[in-house]
Design an enzyme around this catalytic site. Structure first.
Site, short mmCIF file in Angstrom:
data_model
loop_
_atom_site.label_atom_id
_atom_site.label_comp_id
_atom_site.label_asym_id
_atom_site.label_seq_id
_atom_site.Cartn_x
_atom_site.Cartn_y
_atom_site.Cartn_z
N ASP A 365 0.80 -1.15 0.00
CA ASP A 365 -0.15 -0.01 0.11
C ASP A 365 0.92 1.13 -0.01
O ASP A 365 1.96 1.32 0.81
CB ASP A 365 -0.84 -0.09 1.38
N ARG A 441 -11.60 2.56 8.63
CA ARG A 441 -10.20 2.79 7.94
C ARG A 441 -10.24 3.97 7.22
O ARG A 441 -9.55 4.45 6.05
CB ARG A 441 -9.64 1.63 7.46
N LYS A 474 -1.44 -8.56 -4.73
CA LYS A 474 -2.16 -8.61 -3.33
C LYS A 474 -3.44 -7.91 -3.76
O LYS A 474 -3.35 -6.58 -3.54
CB LYS A 474 -1.17 -8.23 -2.23
N TRP A 475 -4.45 -8.55 -3.60
CA TRP A 475 -5.72 -7.96 -3.70
C TRP A 475 -6.44 -7.81 -2.22
O TRP A 475 -6.96 -8.88 -1.82
CB TRP A 475 -6.80 -8.95 -4.61
N CYS A 524 -6.64 -10.96 0.36
CA CYS A 524 -6.27 -10.59 1.68
C CYS A 524 -7.44 -9.58 2.14
O CYS A 524 -8.22 -9.12 1.14
CB CYS A 524 -5.21 -9.81 1.58
N SER A 525 -7.76 -9.58 3.30
CA SER A 525 -8.78 -8.75 3.76
C SER A 525 -8.45 -8.39 5.27
O SER A 525 -8.76 -9.09 6.19
CB SER A 525 -10.23 -9.37 3.57
N GLY A 527 -5.67 -8.90 6.44
CA GLY A 527 -5.14 -10.33 6.60
C GLY A 527 -6.16 -11.47 6.40
O GLY A 527 -6.86 -11.58 5.17
N ASP A 532 -11.68 -17.77 2.51
CA ASP A 532 -12.69 -18.74 2.24
C ASP A 532 -12.61 -19.24 0.81
O ASP A 532 -12.01 -19.00 0.12
CB ASP A 532 -14.22 -17.83 2.39
N GLU A 612 22.05 -12.77 10.83
CA GLU A 612 20.51 -12.97 10.55
C GLU A 612 20.54 -13.52 8.90
O GLU A 612 19.64 -14.27 8.49
CB GLU A 612 19.62 -11.57 10.89
#
Ligand code: GLA
Length: 733
Positions: A365, A441, A474-475, A524-525, A527, A532, A612
């Site tokens: 985003d 939001r 990423k929808w 994604c919604s 997360g 579903d 790391e």
């Protein structure tokens, strides 16, 4: 296999391990006679008892016979207003104001292959068979078609229903469920998968109590709060034992799963589109299609049920061009930068990521319109030139030159009032003139029930996609629906908007699926707010949760695994302290948890130490080496993280049982921890397995029955992985 016996009017559906049976009786009422472990067949209507029960009335054709009542009979699709007082499956309102529906069987068809549902997600497969049962409510001239898909190898039975107005006057549909399943018993537990944003799909189990229990969503999406998947099972069912029935709805909007334990200790499960604010008008000849539901019965506990759902979803629901190839390991900049980035910052992260083995860079985003915070920009899908001078045309080749592919975050269903799109088309947002918008939001929801709105978004995104080499989207979808009212349809049809929104979403996703066959779309919604099976048909993986804390993820991924396969769960390693709960976990453990999913990183890799980085290289190597085992193997839950706080373990076993990967994560430490001998599952008892390349090997039966000693680990949230491979020699242990 679908069998029909003409004489008894019995339909029997056999899968490899289960049988499902129904019968049209003398009054052409469609009775449900059996669902459970596979049996030879016959007419099981002898299990039904006919007794005179007070206040259970008798249909007209039964004359004065008081033992025949729809109120007591197990039914295939319950009617409404004609003497069955349990949950109805359908509710019609006719022109005369009546709300009565009494469907009777009129005929059937059997076809090779699986039916499809226009505009809706559905399991597919040439190997399956289809049964269609035709019913009619004579008085209203409304037809009902019940669809059954039989997939023998997965023990999967799918169901759907179509309601057809065959009369000349309009009919208003207030409910049309996908599934009605009656059991002649009530000694069952109900398991639902519930939660909240950043803590989704936690299992809750309780015995059925008299009356109706339901989980549902009225948010316009399937929701973080309740998943459209439920289990009914024996009170003592566990991973390996007991009869259990999983019921899954392939739908991404308002749903309801209602279970009724009735007065005579029968049980009815009804699942489908939520009747809340639902009213769908069918003009003459019009059809309403209830979304698909899918059933799997396991005679031997949850593991088998889950594994069958996993296989069925992977092989007969996901339409994933990438399925047989490994999906790229990705890095996403969201938790690293939030809105605060520019091209140089992104390239800096990418430069650090590529040498580690990361293959896909996802810009999240903040890349478009006036999107410097979540107050504005949604709807304006053109690049923010201040952040990304020269646009994607300039940025993407720079990422590609580093040897990485490029992916993009979008939130197509949303609009901010502070956007050019809203200023031009305020009526494109769901909402009513004269009423203030409820913001979520700080954003509103576009009216996706409208074809013109969807067309605009499609064109805008097509321009973006054609501007650069973009292989992944990423929808996202970051709020629940409110003021659900569409400016495009009359008052009498406003009860259709919630459902038409979902159909509109599916329509747009299908367009992308058809027009961009190689494009990987991750759903994604916030997360996992729309995790579903409906979405999985279009987006073969879904960001499992905005919570990336490895320890919380143990629970979220555990709950999710009861139905959904590992390959569908987006899971990333992120920085510590974790954004959701400030917990600090070792990088190793974060890797072990995330690689049991669609794997990636979500952190500023330019801020990691050399040590790391070395560990990250190893993690990516392990994932790449074992992705097939992880994504296509059988999944075993070895512990329940809600019960066992000391450690959580799970296992992936290859289909040929020659390989396994065991993952083990400890909880917060206490002094003098107990010894742990972990009993593995799913191995071949006869084979000898080498563990993590050591000299010693162990027989499968020993590993499963006696176990494997887990070395003691001190400190919080430690982890280990055991890679087992079958050797041809004799075991040393
Ligand atoms: C949602 C998603 C996050 C991230 C943000 C961006 O919350 O779940 O992963 O993409 O939106 O705004």
């Amino acid at each position: 296999m679908i069998a029909y016996d003409k004489e008894s009017m019995v339909f029997t559906l056999h899968t490899c391990h289960t049988t499902y049976q129904m019968k049209a009786d003398a009054y052409c009422v469609l009775l449900h006679t059996y669902y459970g472990p596979r049996i030879s067949g016959g007419d099981l209507s002898n299990l039904i008892q006919y007794t005179d029960r007070g206040f259970s009335p008798n249909p007209g054709e039964a004359g004065h016979c008081r033992t025949y009542s729809l109120d007591t009979l197990p039914q295939e699709y319950s009617s409404c207003g004609v003497g069955d007082f349990r949950i109805p499956s359908i509710e019609l309102e006719l022109e005369d104001g009546s709300r009565i529906a009494d469907f009777r069987y009129t005929g059937f068809e059997i076809h090779k292959g699986k039916y499809t549902l226009e505009g809706l997600p559905a399991f597919y497969g040439d190997q399956a068979e289809t049964l269609i049962l035709f019913l009619e409510d004579t008085a209203s001239q409304v037809g009902l078609e019940l669809y059954y898909g039989v997939f023998e190898q997965y023990d999967l039975i799918t169901r759907a229903a179509r309601v057809v107005n065959k009369g000349t006057v309009p009919v208003r549909l207030h409910q049309a469920s996908s599934l009605c399943l009656d059991f002649q018993r009530s000694d069952l537990d109900l398991i639902t998968f519930d939660g909240r944003h950043v803590m989704e799909r936690c299992p809750n189990r309780a015995p059925l109590r008299p009356g109706v229990q339901r989980v549902s969503s009225v948010r316009g999406t399937s929701s973080h709060q309740h998943n459209p998947f439920v289990i009914l099972c024996d009170h003592d069912a566990n991973e390996e034992y007991g009869l259990c029935f999983g019921a899954l709805l392939l739908y991404s909007g308002n749903f309801e799963a209602a279970v009724e334990r009735s007065q005579f200790e029968n049980t009815r499960l009804v699942m489908g589109v939520n009747p809340y604010h639902f009213c769908y008008t069918l003009e003459q000849g019009e059809v309403f299609t209830a979304p698909e539901a899918a059933l799997i019965c396991s005679p031997c506990g949850f593991t088998r049920m889950s594994q069958q759902f996993h296989r069925a979803i992977r092989q007969a629901l996901l339409r994933d061009a990438h399925q047989d190839r490994r999906k790229p390991v990705l890095v996403n900049n969201w938790e690293a930068t939030h809105f605060d980035f520019d091209a140089e910052k992104l390239v800096e992260i990418a430069k650090e990521s590529a040498p580690l083995g990361i293959e896909l860079f996802v810009m999240d985003d903040g890349w478009f319109g006036s999107r410097d915070s979540d107050l504005g920009g949604l709807g304006d899908w053109s690049v923010n030139q201040n952040k990304l001078p020269g646009g994607l045309e300039a940025l993407v080749p720079r990422i590609n030159q580093l040897g990485m592919q490029f992916g993009l975050w979008i939130e197509p269903e949303m609009i901010n009032e502070d956007s050019a799109l809203y200023r031009a088309h305020p009526d494109w947002a769901l909402g009513m003139p004269g009423r203030a918008h409820t913001r979520g939001r700080s954003q509103l929801v576009l009216d996706f029930s409208r074809a013109d709105v969807r067309e605009h978004i499609y064109q805008a995104l097509q321009t973006v996609l054609s501007s650069a080499n973009i292989v992944y989207l990423k929808w996202d979808m970051n709020r629940s629906l409110s003021e659900v009212w569409s400016a495009a349809i009359p008052a009498s049809r406003q009860g259709e908007v919630y459902h038409r929104y979902v159909l509109g979403l599916y329509d747009l996703l299908e367009r992308f699926h058809q027009d961009y066959p190689g494009l990987l779309i991750e759903g994604c919604s916030g997360g996992g707010g729309r995790f579903d099976a409906g979405m999985l048909y279009y987006t073969p993986q879904i960001w499992c949760s905005d919570n990336t804390d490895a320890i919380d993820r143990l629970r979220i991924q555990y709950g999710t695994s009861f139905c959904y396969p590992v390959c569908t769960m987006g899971a990333h390693v992120s920085a510590v302290p974790n954004e959701s709960n400030e917990r600090i976990t070792p990088l190793k453990t974060r890797g072990v948890v995330a690689m049991s999913g669609a794997f990636g990183y979500e952190m500023d890799l330019s801020k990691t130490t050399t040590e790391e980085k070395e560990l990250i290289v190893q993690q990516i190597h392990t994932y790449k080496a074992h992705w097939k085992l992880i994504h296509q193997g059988d999944y075993y839950r070895l512990t329940d993280p809600f019960q066992n706080q000391a450690y959580t373990a799970w296992e992936h076993v290859s289909q040929d049982r020659r390989e396994a990967l065991v993952s083990y994560v400890t909880g917060s430490i206490h002094a003098a921890p107990p010894f742990v001998t972990l009993r593995l599952k799913g191995l071949d008892p006869q084979l000898c397995y080498q563990v993590n390349g050591s000299e010693e090997s162990y027989r499968g039966d020993v590993l499963m029955l006696a176990g494997y000693p887990i070395p003691m680990m001190l400190g919080d949230y430690q982890s280990l992985q055991l890679y087992l491979i079958a050797k041809d020699e004799t075991a040393s242990q």
